[in-house]
Design a protein around this motif. Structure first.
Motif: not given
Length: 407
Positions: A50-78
């Motif tokens: 998550l620190l080095s292999g993940a890519t992220w995009w900002r997800q923001e709605r009326d009651f939350y804000s965080h970054d969502s992983c864009d490529n989790l399917e690329d993680c070998p542990l998945v």
């Protein structure tokens, strides 16, 4: 047992064993705390990715804000025999079923990853399964380094929407897991992160009956599709001739031919009394390829010829269906429109409310038509939520289909 298989069995059983030893609580709603869900090495490997292999995009709605992983399917542990592989998630479902006394489906377990940085937070809310969402959620926090309460990012279980309604708090410690049953009472929040980064994995589990019933209803609804839906479309003969000329009748797709699938999608849209433009787009919805179907009947440079055949708006919808990420289409939350990310990571595309409604209709027909392909419960939930906010743009027949699938 061979050493390799013994190692795999131990690897896949670590998290279910931890769940079996976790602490159950009943207030303010049923929940389970697991202090070390994964083996230490696996938790560290997940965090490192998550620190080095993940890519992220900002997800923001009326009651939350965080970054969502864009490529989790690329993680070998998945994948493969990883701790988040489909087999491992099935093991988690079985273990959680035993602890909560809820029959959970082990085949369809949703998975996403979030990153929260200073200023990110999640307001008080609940996700009620009566709306079609999960019956149980598992949250796993991962953290690089120590934690101080001043860092924020606490998971709060609430009895109401006011700040003084906090009933229980879980610190976002590394490899800590919290599972909780979802209901109209499962109010929860994450207070604002003040320092550092808070990573989390979120897994969603559906009631086994809910999944099996949706699949059965899907087959019934698909069987009700009319055989003469295309007869109501002007120019249908020319459209079919064009598709055959490009080999759609010889191209395999979902156990039949691509042409059969395209006609089936268009027929469903016609049955639902969708606009002719949407029906024409449905008939050509995958001719540019999609994220899961990579055969292209048309190249990008041939868009003008398809516009001339089916019209500018219908061609644009077919093209958008190819290039826009599906999770962007489903996640409509009442905006006037939004910029949707493309699968090729180039500049995003602006989607109007009409675009969003039309693409969701095509997505529903596309999923329903593929009889041998199971519905992802998460997609059904997203569709139901989107349709509820697009009432004026969705024909009543299509709304009834979603209601039947999620009843």
């Amino acid at each position: 047992m061979p050493d390799s298989l013994a190692g795999l069995a131990t690897h896949l059983s670590a998290a279910p064993d931890a769940i079996a030893a976790g602490t159950l609580g009943a207030h303010p709603y049923p929940h389970l705390i697991v202090e070390r869900l994964f083996a230490d090495g696996d938790a560290r490997a997940l965090l490192d990715w998550l620190l080095s292999g993940a890519t992220w995009w900002r997800q923001e709605r009326d009651f939350y804000s965080h970054d969502s992983c864009d490529n989790l399917e690329d993680c070998p542990l998945v994948r493969g025999d990883g701790v988040l592989s489909p087999a491992a998630r099935g093991g988690l479902a079985k273990a959680l079923s035993a602890r909560f006394g809820i029959p959970l489906d082990g085949q369809y377990v949703s998975l996403c990853a979030h990153r929260m940085r200073p200023g990110h937070g999640i307001g008080v809310h609940t996700d009620d399964p009566i709306l079609g969402t999960e019956y149980l959620r598992l949250l796993v926090t991962l953290r690089d380094g120590g934690f101080d309460d001043a860092d924020g990012g606490h998971f709060c279980m609430m009895t109401g929407h006011e700040p003084d309604c906090v009933a229980a708090i879980a610190r976002p410690l590394h490899n800590l897991a919290i599972a909780f049953a979802l209901s109209e009472k499962s109010l929860h929040a994450v207070n604002d992160v003040m320092n550092g980064e808070r990573f989390s994995l979120v897994l969603g589990f559906w009631h086994a009956d809910q999944v099996s019933n949706a699949q059965a209803r899907k087959a019934d609804l698909r069987a009700e599709r009319s055989e003469d839906g295309l007869a109501r479309i002007d120019g249908a003969d020319a459209f079919l001739a064009e598709l055959k000329g490009r080999g759609a009748h010889r191209t395999p797709h979902s156990g039949a031919s691509l042409l059969s699938h395209l006609v089936g999608v268009a027929s469903l849209l016609s049955d639902w009394t969708c606009r002719d433009t949407v029906v024409r787009a449905g008939l050509f919805h995958s001719v540019y390829g999609t994220g899961s179907f990579h055969t292209r009947l048309y190249a990008e440079w041939e868009r003008e010829s398809l516009r001339a055949l089916i019209g500018d708006e219908a061609e644009r919808l077919a093209w958008l269906f190819s290039v826009v990420r599906f999770n962007e289409i489903y996640k409509y939350a009442g905006e006037d429109g939004f910029m949707a990310r493309r699968r090729d990571a180039t500049e995003p595309e602006w989607l109007s409310i009409q675009d969003i409604a039309d693409l969701n209709l095509i997505a529903l027909a596309n999923a329903l038509e593929q009889g041998d392909t199971a519905f992802e419960p998460g997609s059904l939930f997203e569709l139901k939520q989107a349709f509820a906010k697009l009432t004026g743009y969705i024909p009543s027949n299509a709304r009834r289909v979603v209601e039947a699938l999620t009843a």
